[in-house]
Design an enzyme around this catalytic site. Sequence first.
Site, mmCIF file in Angstrom:
data_model
loop_
_atom_site.group_PDB
_atom_site.id
_atom_site.type_symbol
_atom_site.label_atom_id
_atom_site.label_comp_id
_atom_site.label_asym_id
_atom_site.label_seq_id
_atom_site.Cartn_x
_atom_site.Cartn_y
_atom_site.Cartn_z
ATOM 1 N N GLY A 82 0.797 -1.207 0.020
ATOM 2 C CA GLY A 82 -0.138 0.037 -0.006
ATOM 3 C C GLY A 82 0.933 1.350 0.046
ATOM 4 O O GLY A 82 0.689 2.140 -0.802
ATOM 5 N N SER A 83 2.139 1.241 0.516
ATOM 6 C CA SER A 83 2.776 2.281 0.752
ATOM 7 C C SER A 83 3.373 2.598 -0.729
ATOM 8 O O SER A 83 3.480 3.777 -1.042
ATOM 9 C CB SER A 83 4.070 2.170 1.579
ATOM 10 O OG SER A 83 3.593 1.550 2.970
ATOM 11 N N HIS A 216 -5.002 -5.603 6.929
ATOM 12 C CA HIS A 216 -6.001 -4.956 6.193
ATOM 13 C C HIS A 216 -7.322 -5.818 5.968
ATOM 14 O O HIS A 216 -7.352 -6.999 6.159
ATOM 15 C CB HIS A 216 -5.248 -4.305 5.025
ATOM 16 C CG HIS A 216 -4.588 -3.138 5.276
ATOM 17 N ND1 HIS A 216 -5.020 -1.977 5.534
ATOM 18 C CD2 HIS A 216 -3.264 -3.246 5.530
ATOM 19 C CE1 HIS A 216 -3.871 -1.028 5.776
ATOM 20 N NE2 HIS A 216 -2.890 -1.882 6.071
ATOM 21 N N ASN A 284 10.931 -1.194 -9.952
ATOM 22 C CA ASN A 284 10.115 -2.353 -9.883
ATOM 23 C C ASN A 284 9.207 -2.472 -8.803
ATOM 24 O O ASN A 284 9.772 -2.858 -7.565
ATOM 25 C CB ASN A 284 10.816 -3.472 -10.251
ATOM 26 C CG ASN A 284 10.041 -4.593 -10.448
ATOM 27 O OD1 ASN A 284 8.761 -4.632 -10.230
ATOM 28 N ND2 ASN A 284 10.431 -5.934 -10.820
#
Lengths: 433, 171
Positions: A82-83, A216, A284
Amino acid sequence: MTRDAIYKLVREFYCTNYAPKYFNPEKDFVRYAGRVFDESEMISLVDACLDFWLTEGRFSEEFMRKISDYLNVDNIILTNSGSSANLLAFSALTSEKLGDKRLKPGDEVITVAAGFPATVAPIIQNNMIPVFVDIDIPTYNIKVSDLEKAITEKTKCVFIAHTLGNPFNVDEVLKLVKDHNLWLIEDNCDAFGSKYKGKYTGTFGHLATISFYPAHHITTGEGGAVVTNDDELARIVQSFRDWGRDCYCGGGENNTCGKRFSQQFGSLPFGYDHKYVYSELGYNLKMTDLQAAIGVAQMDKLEFFCERRKENYEMYQNIFSKYSEFFILPEATLHSDPAWFSYILTVKENIPFKRNDFIQHLNNNRIETRNMFAGNIIRQPAFINTTFRKADGLINTDCIMNNTFFLGTYPGMRPEMISYIEKITDDYIGKIK
Amino acid sequence: MSIIRKYKCETVKVENPLPGIFSAWFCSLDHPFKFKPGQFLHLTLDEYDPSLPWPDSRCFSMQSNPSETLLKITFSVKGNYTKRMADELSEGKIVYLKLPYGELFSRNYSSRPCVFIAGGTGITPFLSLFTDKIFSSYIEPKLFLGIRDEKYNLYAEEIAEAKKINNRLVS
């Protein structure tokens, strides 16, 4: 040996090793979050393993399709966290392909200090100025009444989260975004499955992000995604994610555009292999098919997970409403239906105990708690000497830093665990009173 | 760009209106087609196993508009693969499509006068726009279509439909 034979063994392994266990309040921990899975995730992961297609492949395609269908969003770009999704979403807006609308060094970006660092770090790393607006208690979202006052001619973007699954006031934020022609990125990492006026969060802004870290709503282990209905932005995000390259071929594919050796870029020789043309500064940040395989199975459980989170939230509300003289209870934003990431409480001031006293008691009794992430991020060592602007005094932000914590609502939190939390809380408050 | 999806499809109809020119219609055997006007697809005649790499394929523009159930392409036989397509495509033939690609109309051109120039089968991506209801918002569209002679005008019906959607279209 066939795949089906292997799946059967995996199923047996799961049933033997991961059968639900009785919660023993005398010795078991009550975790605030964790992965919730059954044999279908393990089988999907093994299936991907047997392909031994290690980068993006058929499971990534299926995972993206499921997210797209769920949110009704056209473009899903899977990432390794998510970061990373936050970094990609924000960095994409700096692309020269966006012309005058692109974000440039020195531009101001409205955000909040009471949140997670991965929402703020991309702003600073792209040489822009975060403008911190205070948040509202008990929704823990940006104070929309202060938002317009924070906007200047330098403001170009709003990048805010739906805090802990509680949607921010989308109507008010969208109105300001449109009135001032700003970009809006929704950090939806903690709110996958939450709704505002019947529509999923993550579908209102130009871009949104999701996290699949185990805490999450669904997990792929490590993982995240950027979502957008804007094809141009999606292409740019994908470029930043994929080493900055201009080519959009999938893994193992060649010449999907049909023009691999027949274009001119920069001052490269005509026909330079499009696979090695770089139009952005990227790295990447892709997800593997192994992670996506877990996600495919998890998506089938997302609605159930969200319902469990809501049920757990209600159980907590019943417990802590008994003690409203000591705690500020959370409230859902008007018109919203949060899939709560956690149950958040603020210990009131001028009462016989402090937050740390209470959470110490809970932790001593094996009940995990968490503070609200960075608290006030401008006080964090990594941020204290960065360039930023405070839109106001951040009074509530400091209050959260000092007094707020959360408990788990994840679907692995069973009623008997919450009952245990109630008992420990009752014991503590009983001694105080 | 939009998520690329793979579709297992059945060939519904094939027409060969002129020597070397074929039109084919496909229906999806799983989820509905999702694309935007002006985009293109990859078509493979070979069996596709998702656990293996995508087979050899070729690109074709979508001629039908996104709201249609059947997806139409038109191709002319130029090389070995299109010759295979001419030989092998028939009603009931299973093919695999991978789409959507391309961004021909990703920017909003409808607010400015537009000139569309095409030669022969090159008109097909335009037709997916012309027959879509969004075409009605185009202000002053003009189409210049180059064809060898009148008998090669296979698109009169679709252009007539486009003029019903947008009566400002000049061709």
